[in-house]
Design a protein around this motif. Structure first.
Motif, PDB file in Angstrom:
ATOM      1  N   SER A   4       0.814  -1.207   0.000  1.00  0.00           N
ATOM      2  CA  SER A   4       0.000   0.000   0.000  1.00  0.00           C
ATOM      3  C   SER A   4       0.849   1.259   0.000  1.00  0.00           C
ATOM      4  CB  SER A   4      -0.918   0.009   1.239  1.00  0.00           C
ATOM      5  OG  SER A   4      -0.148  -0.035   2.422  1.00  0.00           O
ATOM      6  N   ASN A   5       2.165   1.125   0.204  1.00  0.00           N
ATOM      7  CA  ASN A   5       3.066   2.263   0.254  1.00  0.00           C
ATOM      8  C   ASN A   5       3.855   2.352  -1.043  1.00  0.00           C
ATOM      9  OD1 ASN A   5       5.254   4.058   0.780  1.00  0.00           O
ATOM     10  ND2 ASN A   5       4.990   3.705   2.972  1.00  0.00           N
ATOM     11  N   LYS A 171      -6.422   2.703   4.588  1.00  0.00           N
ATOM     12  CA  LYS A 171      -7.252   3.781   5.123  1.00  0.00           C
ATOM     13  C   LYS A 171      -6.655   4.346   6.406  1.00  0.00           C
ATOM     14  CE  LYS A 171     -12.033   4.851   6.427  1.00  0.00           C
ATOM     15  NZ  LYS A 171     -13.415   4.305   6.569  1.00  0.00           N
ATOM     16  N   ARG A 174      -3.512   6.461   5.525  1.00  0.00           N
ATOM     17  CA  ARG A 174      -3.887   7.776   4.982  1.00  0.00           C
ATOM     18  C   ARG A 174      -4.430   8.692   6.074  1.00  0.00           C
ATOM     19  NH1 ARG A 174      -6.015   4.477   0.802  1.00  0.00           N
ATOM     20  NH2 ARG A 174      -8.116   4.703   1.692  1.00  0.00           N
ATOM     21  N   ALA A 178      -2.671  12.202   7.197  1.00  0.00           N
ATOM     22  CA  ALA A 178      -3.445  13.435   7.078  1.00  0.00           C
ATOM     23  C   ALA A 178      -3.539  14.154   8.420  1.00  0.00           C
ATOM     24  CB  ALA A 178      -4.841  13.123   6.544  1.00  0.00           C
TER      25      ALA A 178
END
Length: 273
Positions: A4-5, A171, A174, A178
């Motif tokens: 995912s990275n 998710k 992220r 954020a």
């Protein structure tokens, strides 16, 4: 290899290319490892890899090393920097540390010298902040309390990650990134406003300040999950061992941030800003 990275994915691909280009070291005597290719079961020569993959042990050793350097630097700064220069040293180390941290983070530089320099600078920053709260504000024992609390949170998060209670899903990653960017933006804006004499209450010691510090502590704690996931993925993809310095750097950043926020929160409960 899928991850995912995207940064880790690119590093993993680079590691594969490095291993594919591996060759035996130059030498003589016609023996494996002396300029001759290693034999295979099929009788064909095969070049040995020149890239040592990263391991969890590598990251642990590098992390402990950086913590030791940071702690020693903090102790020396506490003792050697005159009281009149604490503020200047604090601000100077914070600015230099921020620049180095951004360079290492965005350029993904697996440079041991640069990472060690960052640890030294952060040690000066931590030492000056600690001296201010312990000696200048008279909060006896607050540094030891903050250190114990910081490592307590670290090991708690490590246990939760190992037990898979908290998973680094795309998710989740992220969301934490954020939240981290948002928090640092707020801190920067608050700092600029403070320079112009505008008080927002985020660092005043009141209910708003306590709530803000708690939010920072939660986010700093969750950032360990991202670091653990990065280490796990890096080992799985066989990243070169030099990237263990980058992984250790990430853990150090979270530890310093968590320590500063816990130190500040404890000071609120002792009655001073």
């Amino acid at each position: 290899m899928k991850t995912s990275n995207p940064v880790l994915s690119r590093l993993g691909q680079a590691a594969e290319r490095e291993r594919a280009a591996g060759h035996a070291p130059a030498g003589a005597y016609g023996q494996p490892g002396y300029g001759q290719p290693y034999p295979t079961d099929a009788g064909y020569p095969a070049a040995p890899p020149t890239v040592t993959p990263m391991s969890i042990d590598d990251v642990v050793v590098k992390t402990v090393t950086l913590l030791g350097i940071t702690g020693l630097s903090a102790a020396l700064a506490w003792v050697l920097v005159p009281d009149a220069l604490v503020g200047a040293a604090w601000i100077g180390a914070a600015v230099v540390g921020l620049v180095l941290g951004l360079v290492i983070s965005f350029m993904r530089m697996a440079n041991p010298a640069l990472v060690v320099t960052y640890a030294v600078v952060e040690g000066v920053f931590v030492g000056m902040v600690s001296k201010f709260f312990e000696s200048f504000l008279g909060h006896d024992g607050i540094v030891l309390q903050a250190v114990i609390a910081t490592f307590g949170v670290f090991f708690l998060m490590a246990g939760l990650y190992k037990a898979k209670v908290i998973r680094a899903t795309p998710k989740f990653v992220r969301g934490v990134i954020a939240a981290t960017v948002g928090i640092f933006a707020v801190i920067l804006i608050n700092f600029v406003l403070a320079l112009f004499g505008i008080e927002t209450g985020l660092r005043s010691g009141g209910p708003v300040a306590i709530g803000f510090s708690l939010i920072c502590i939660v986010i700093a704690s969750l950032s360990f999950i991202l670091s653990f996931h990065e280490v796990e993925e890096g080992v799985r993809m066989g990243l070169p061992s030099r990237y263990s310095w980058t992984a250790a750097f990430g853990i150090l950043v979270s530890l310093v941030w968590l320590y500063i926020e816990i130190l500040r929160l404890l000071s609120y409960f002792q009655g001073d800003d």
